[in-house]
Design an enzyme around this catalytic site. Structure first.
Site, PDB file in Angstrom:
ATOM      1  N   GLY A  12       0.817  -1.201   0.000  1.00  0.00           N
ATOM      2  CA  GLY A  12       0.000   0.000   0.000  1.00  0.00           C
ATOM      3  C   GLY A  12       0.850   1.250   0.000  1.00  0.00           C
ATOM      4  O   GLY A  12       2.043   1.197   0.300  1.00  0.00           O
ATOM      5  N   CYS A  14       5.059  -6.533   1.743  1.00  0.00           N
ATOM      6  CA  CYS A  14       5.472  -5.126   1.780  1.00  0.00           C
ATOM      7  C   CYS A  14       4.793  -4.403   2.951  1.00  0.00           C
ATOM      8  O   CYS A  14       5.106  -4.661   4.099  1.00  0.00           O
ATOM      9  CB  CYS A  14       5.180  -4.459   0.440  1.00  0.00           C
ATOM     10  SG  CYS A  14       6.030  -2.872   0.215  1.00  0.00           S
ATOM     11  N   TYR A  15       3.830  -3.532   2.686  1.00  0.00           N
ATOM     12  CA  TYR A  15       3.133  -2.842   3.781  1.00  0.00           C
ATOM     13  C   TYR A  15       2.455  -3.846   4.701  1.00  0.00           C
ATOM     14  O   TYR A  15       2.384  -3.633   5.921  1.00  0.00           O
ATOM     15  CB  TYR A  15       2.096  -1.875   3.216  1.00  0.00           C
ATOM     16  CG  TYR A  15       1.376  -1.060   4.275  1.00  0.00           C
ATOM     17  CD1 TYR A  15       1.904   0.143   4.720  1.00  0.00           C
ATOM     18  CD2 TYR A  15       0.176  -1.500   4.820  1.00  0.00           C
ATOM     19  CE1 TYR A  15       1.257   0.889   5.698  1.00  0.00           C
ATOM     20  CE2 TYR A  15      -0.481  -0.759   5.787  1.00  0.00           C
ATOM     21  CZ  TYR A  15       0.061   0.433   6.230  1.00  0.00           C
ATOM     22  OH  TYR A  15      -0.584   1.166   7.207  1.00  0.00           O
ATOM     23  N   HIS A  52       7.695  -8.040  -3.723  1.00  0.00           N
ATOM     24  CA  HIS A  52       6.388  -8.275  -4.340  1.00  0.00           C
ATOM     25  C   HIS A  52       6.433  -9.529  -5.220  1.00  0.00           C
ATOM     26  O   HIS A  52       6.872  -9.467  -6.377  1.00  0.00           O
ATOM     27  CB  HIS A  52       5.966  -7.061  -5.168  1.00  0.00           C
ATOM     28  CG  HIS A  52       5.602  -5.878  -4.341  1.00  0.00           C
ATOM     29  ND1 HIS A  52       4.312  -5.641  -3.894  1.00  0.00           N
ATOM     30  CD2 HIS A  52       6.361  -4.863  -3.857  1.00  0.00           C
ATOM     31  CE1 HIS A  52       4.295  -4.528  -3.179  1.00  0.00           C
ATOM     32  NE2 HIS A  52       5.523  -4.035  -3.146  1.00  0.00           N
ATOM     33  N   GLU A 109       3.939 -10.969  -6.561  1.00  0.00           N
ATOM     34  CA  GLU A 109       2.831 -10.969  -7.513  1.00  0.00           C
ATOM     35  C   GLU A 109       3.208 -10.398  -8.869  1.00  0.00           C
ATOM     36  O   GLU A 109       2.515 -10.641  -9.855  1.00  0.00           O
ATOM     37  CB  GLU A 109       1.629 -10.215  -6.938  1.00  0.00           C
ATOM     38  CG  GLU A 109       1.792  -8.717  -6.764  1.00  0.00           C
ATOM     39  CD  GLU A 109       2.403  -8.312  -5.436  1.00  0.00           C
ATOM     40  OE1 GLU A 109       2.219  -7.147  -5.028  1.00  0.00           O
ATOM     41  OE2 GLU A 109       3.101  -9.147  -4.807  1.00  0.00           O
ATOM     42  N   GLY A 150     -18.365  -5.390 -28.938  1.00  0.00           N
ATOM     43  CA  GLY A 150     -17.579  -6.267 -29.795  1.00  0.00           C
ATOM     44  C   GLY A 150     -16.303  -6.723 -29.132  1.00  0.00           C
ATOM     45  O   GLY A 150     -15.608  -7.602 -29.640  1.00  0.00           O
ATOM     46  N   ASP A 181     -14.995  -8.553 -23.317  1.00  0.00           N
ATOM     47  CA  ASP A 181     -15.684  -8.402 -22.038  1.00  0.00           C
ATOM     48  C   ASP A 181     -17.204  -8.401 -22.213  1.00  0.00           C
ATOM     49  O   ASP A 181     -17.917  -9.182 -21.578  1.00  0.00           O
ATOM     50  CB  ASP A 181     -15.246  -7.120 -21.331  1.00  0.00           C
ATOM     51  CG  ASP A 181     -13.742  -6.998 -21.232  1.00  0.00           C
ATOM     52  OD1 ASP A 181     -13.073  -8.049 -21.204  1.00  0.00           O
ATOM     53  OD2 ASP A 181     -13.232  -5.876 -21.196  1.00  0.00           O
ATOM     54  N   LYS A 215      -8.646  -9.906 -17.788  1.00  0.00           N
ATOM     55  CA  LYS A 215      -8.926 -10.131 -19.203  1.00  0.00           C
ATOM     56  C   LYS A 215      -8.605 -11.560 -19.644  1.00  0.00           C
ATOM     57  O   LYS A 215      -9.379 -12.180 -20.376  1.00  0.00           O
ATOM     58  CB  LYS A 215      -8.125  -9.140 -20.038  1.00  0.00           C
ATOM     59  CG  LYS A 215      -8.394  -9.194 -21.527  1.00  0.00           C
ATOM     60  CD  LYS A 215      -9.683  -8.488 -21.904  1.00  0.00           C
ATOM     61  CE  LYS A 215      -9.544  -6.992 -21.765  1.00  0.00           C
ATOM     62  NZ  LYS A 215     -10.733  -6.256 -22.245  1.00  0.00           N
TER      63      LYS A 215
END
Length: 520
Positions: A63, A90-91, A177, A179, A232, A235, A376
């Site tokens: 954060g 981290c935080y 991190h 991720e 189109g 999503d 996505k």
């Protein structure tokens, strides 16, 4: 198969406590890649709202705050009540250490970027199982742990961060991190935590998502009709297919031409939906949108105005269909996090997405957003499971505000025509060189800058086109694409020769961060 969101799954849940990191959704995504269900929650979430979930692990995100700052978010008072493994990132690490009596101080030198981590030679912890003893990690912090509470074990360090990884019982903390893709072994570390330390079976699948989502939609809409706004893109296409599977002919698909589309776009999209056996109604509202956008130059104002105009068009369309009570949208996780909605109140607002923060406060619809917690690539998995055409599944993202946020400054018909032609040439060259599927997005931007040029020995003073092409996994981060010089040369030559009004082409080599993918 990669895992996907299933809001009704009550088993084997990992929750991510979101302290406002732009990477929080990435943590959730990495957990899902382990075929384990995850949810993101606010640190202020009440215990009773979580007690009915089968929580098997908790991850605390990074954060922007400093743990010693006045009013900085602290760990939830329910954190230890679940008696499950905890991983602070981290935080999140700093919040745990601070709460348990350790010390966190401002780092002498802030760390942003790659750092080499060394695993403690005396440690054989499951968190780093099958990892090398030394590997690169991604750091992004100004504070760091300077003193550990009693009972903590040091697992790993870097040259400038002694307490890069620590543990006490089933509580883990890491300063880096895992991720982000820049951390070597990052996915492996998260998988080790989720499957080995939390002991969760990887049994969350796309088939389960479809099944539970269909049930959820049926329960939500009952016998009412649903209006689905389609563009189109993958999503809205997957949203329409899921709702069609749920309620059949009670789905009404509407394609609105807002005048901000690319060349030939509305004809292609309507035709492809017919191939997928989904009927689409077409409505041309281009004059309304362009009229409303007249003299508007601020990007946020553009987005909000477009969102409001879309809703007014939908409401106008449904006046003769009073049994349409619901509006379906293909809202995704990145839309939500970048718009800093109530789902992620600690996050900094990057930009308002027209279908999230750009919606009016009051409207005559209830929303159906089955993809709101997905990325996505996860949506594409669902689309393939639903047998949608490749044209819809593999289509590069196109923003809801369309070309409005790819024209810098005021929008008018002449600028739109210039951009459409330039963008069509760009896409033609990208496809001719078989680069389309390798890129997350590729598009042209019309700058509000005119420059001096020379054509046929005559002076010109015309507009500039910027080319943007990026590679990404989820749009939360992106790298600019190193397109071959011959491709860039061909694009530039064609645009300046074929589009009257453009005399200069530049290439955007900015990654995200610090830039965003779109220019506005």
């Amino acid at each position: 198969m990669n895992s996907l969101n299933n809001a009704e799954n009550k088993n084997n849940t990992v929750i991510i406590v979101d302290y406002g990191s732009q990477y929080s959704k990435l943590i959730a995504r990495r957990v899902r890649e382990c075929n384990v269900y995850s949810e993101i929650v606010n640190p202020k979430e009440e215990y009773h709202s979580l007690a009915n979930k089968n929580i098997r692990g908790i991850i605390l995100s990074g954060g922007p705050a400093g743990i010693n700052d006045l009013g900085s978010p602290k760990i939830p008072d329910w954190l230890y009540k679940f008696d499950v493994p905890i991983l602070g990132i981290c935080y999140g690490l700093q919040a745990i250490i601070h709460e348990q009596g350790g010390e966190v101080s401002s780092h002498q030198h802030s760390e942003y970027g790659n750092s080499k981590i060394s695993i403690n030679s005396n440690s054989s912890d499951k968190l780093f199982e099958d990892c090398d003893n030394n590997f690169n990690v991604w750091m992004s912090h100004g504070d760091s742990v300077t003193s550990m509470p009693e009972g903590y074990e040091l697992l790993a360090s870097t040259d400038s961060c002694k307490y890069a990884a620590v543990k006490s019982g089933n509580i883990y903390g890491i300063q880096f991190h895992p991720e982000v893709v820049h951390t070597e072994n990052g996915s492996k570390i998260i998988n080790n935590f989720v499957t080995d330390i939390c002991d969760i079976s990887p049994d969350w699948t796309s088939e389960n998502f479809i099944s539970s989502t269909v049930k959820k939609i049926k329960t939500q809409v009952q016998n009412n009709k649903v209006l689905c706004a389609i563009s189109g893109g993958v999503d809205s296409s997957v949203t329409a297919a899921l709702i069609h599977k749920s309620i059949g002919q009670k789905l009404v698909c509407l394609f609105v031409n807002n005048g901000l589309l690319r060349k030939n776009e509305h004809n292609e999209v309507v035709a492809k939906f017919k191939e997928a056996n989904i009927e689409v109604e077409y409505f041309d509202a281009s004059e309304l949108f362009l009229s409303n956008l007249k003299n508007v130059t601020d990007p946020e104002e553009k987005r909000k105005l477009i969102g409001n105009t879309f809703i007014s068009v939908f409401e106008s369309f449904t006046k003769d269909n009073d049994d349409i009570k619901f509006l379906a949208q293909g809202t995704l996780y990145p839309d939500v996090i970048e718009s800093a909605t109530n789902d992620s109140p600690n996050a900094a607002k990057i930009k308002t997405h027209h279908n999230v923060g750009g919606l009016p406060d009051e409207m005559n619809f209830d929303l159906v957003e089955p993809l709101r917690n997905l990325f996505k690539d996860e949506v594409r998995i669902i689309g393939r499971e639903l047998d949608l055409p490749d044209f819809l599944i593999d289509r590069q993202p196109f923003p809801g505000p369309g070309l409005a946020i790819r024209i810098m400054g005021e929008i008018n018909s002449d600028k739109l025509e210039l951009l459409r032609e330039a963008d069509w040439i760009l896409m033609d060259e990208i496809k001719n060189h078989n680069l389309y599927k390798d890129l997350w997005q590729s598009f042209a931007v019309l700058l509000n800058t005119q420059t001096v040029g020379v054509m046929g020995d005559h002076r010109t003073y015309e507009y500039t086109i910027a080319i943007r092409a990026v590679k990404s996994e989820d749009a939360m981060t992106a790298d600019w694409a190193k397109l071959p010089y011959e491709v860039l040369d061909s694009i530039s030559s064609r645009i300046t020769n074929e589009v009257k009004g453009i005399n200069r082409v530049v290439y955007d080599i900015t990654s995200k961060p610090p830039g965003t993918i779109e220019w506005e």
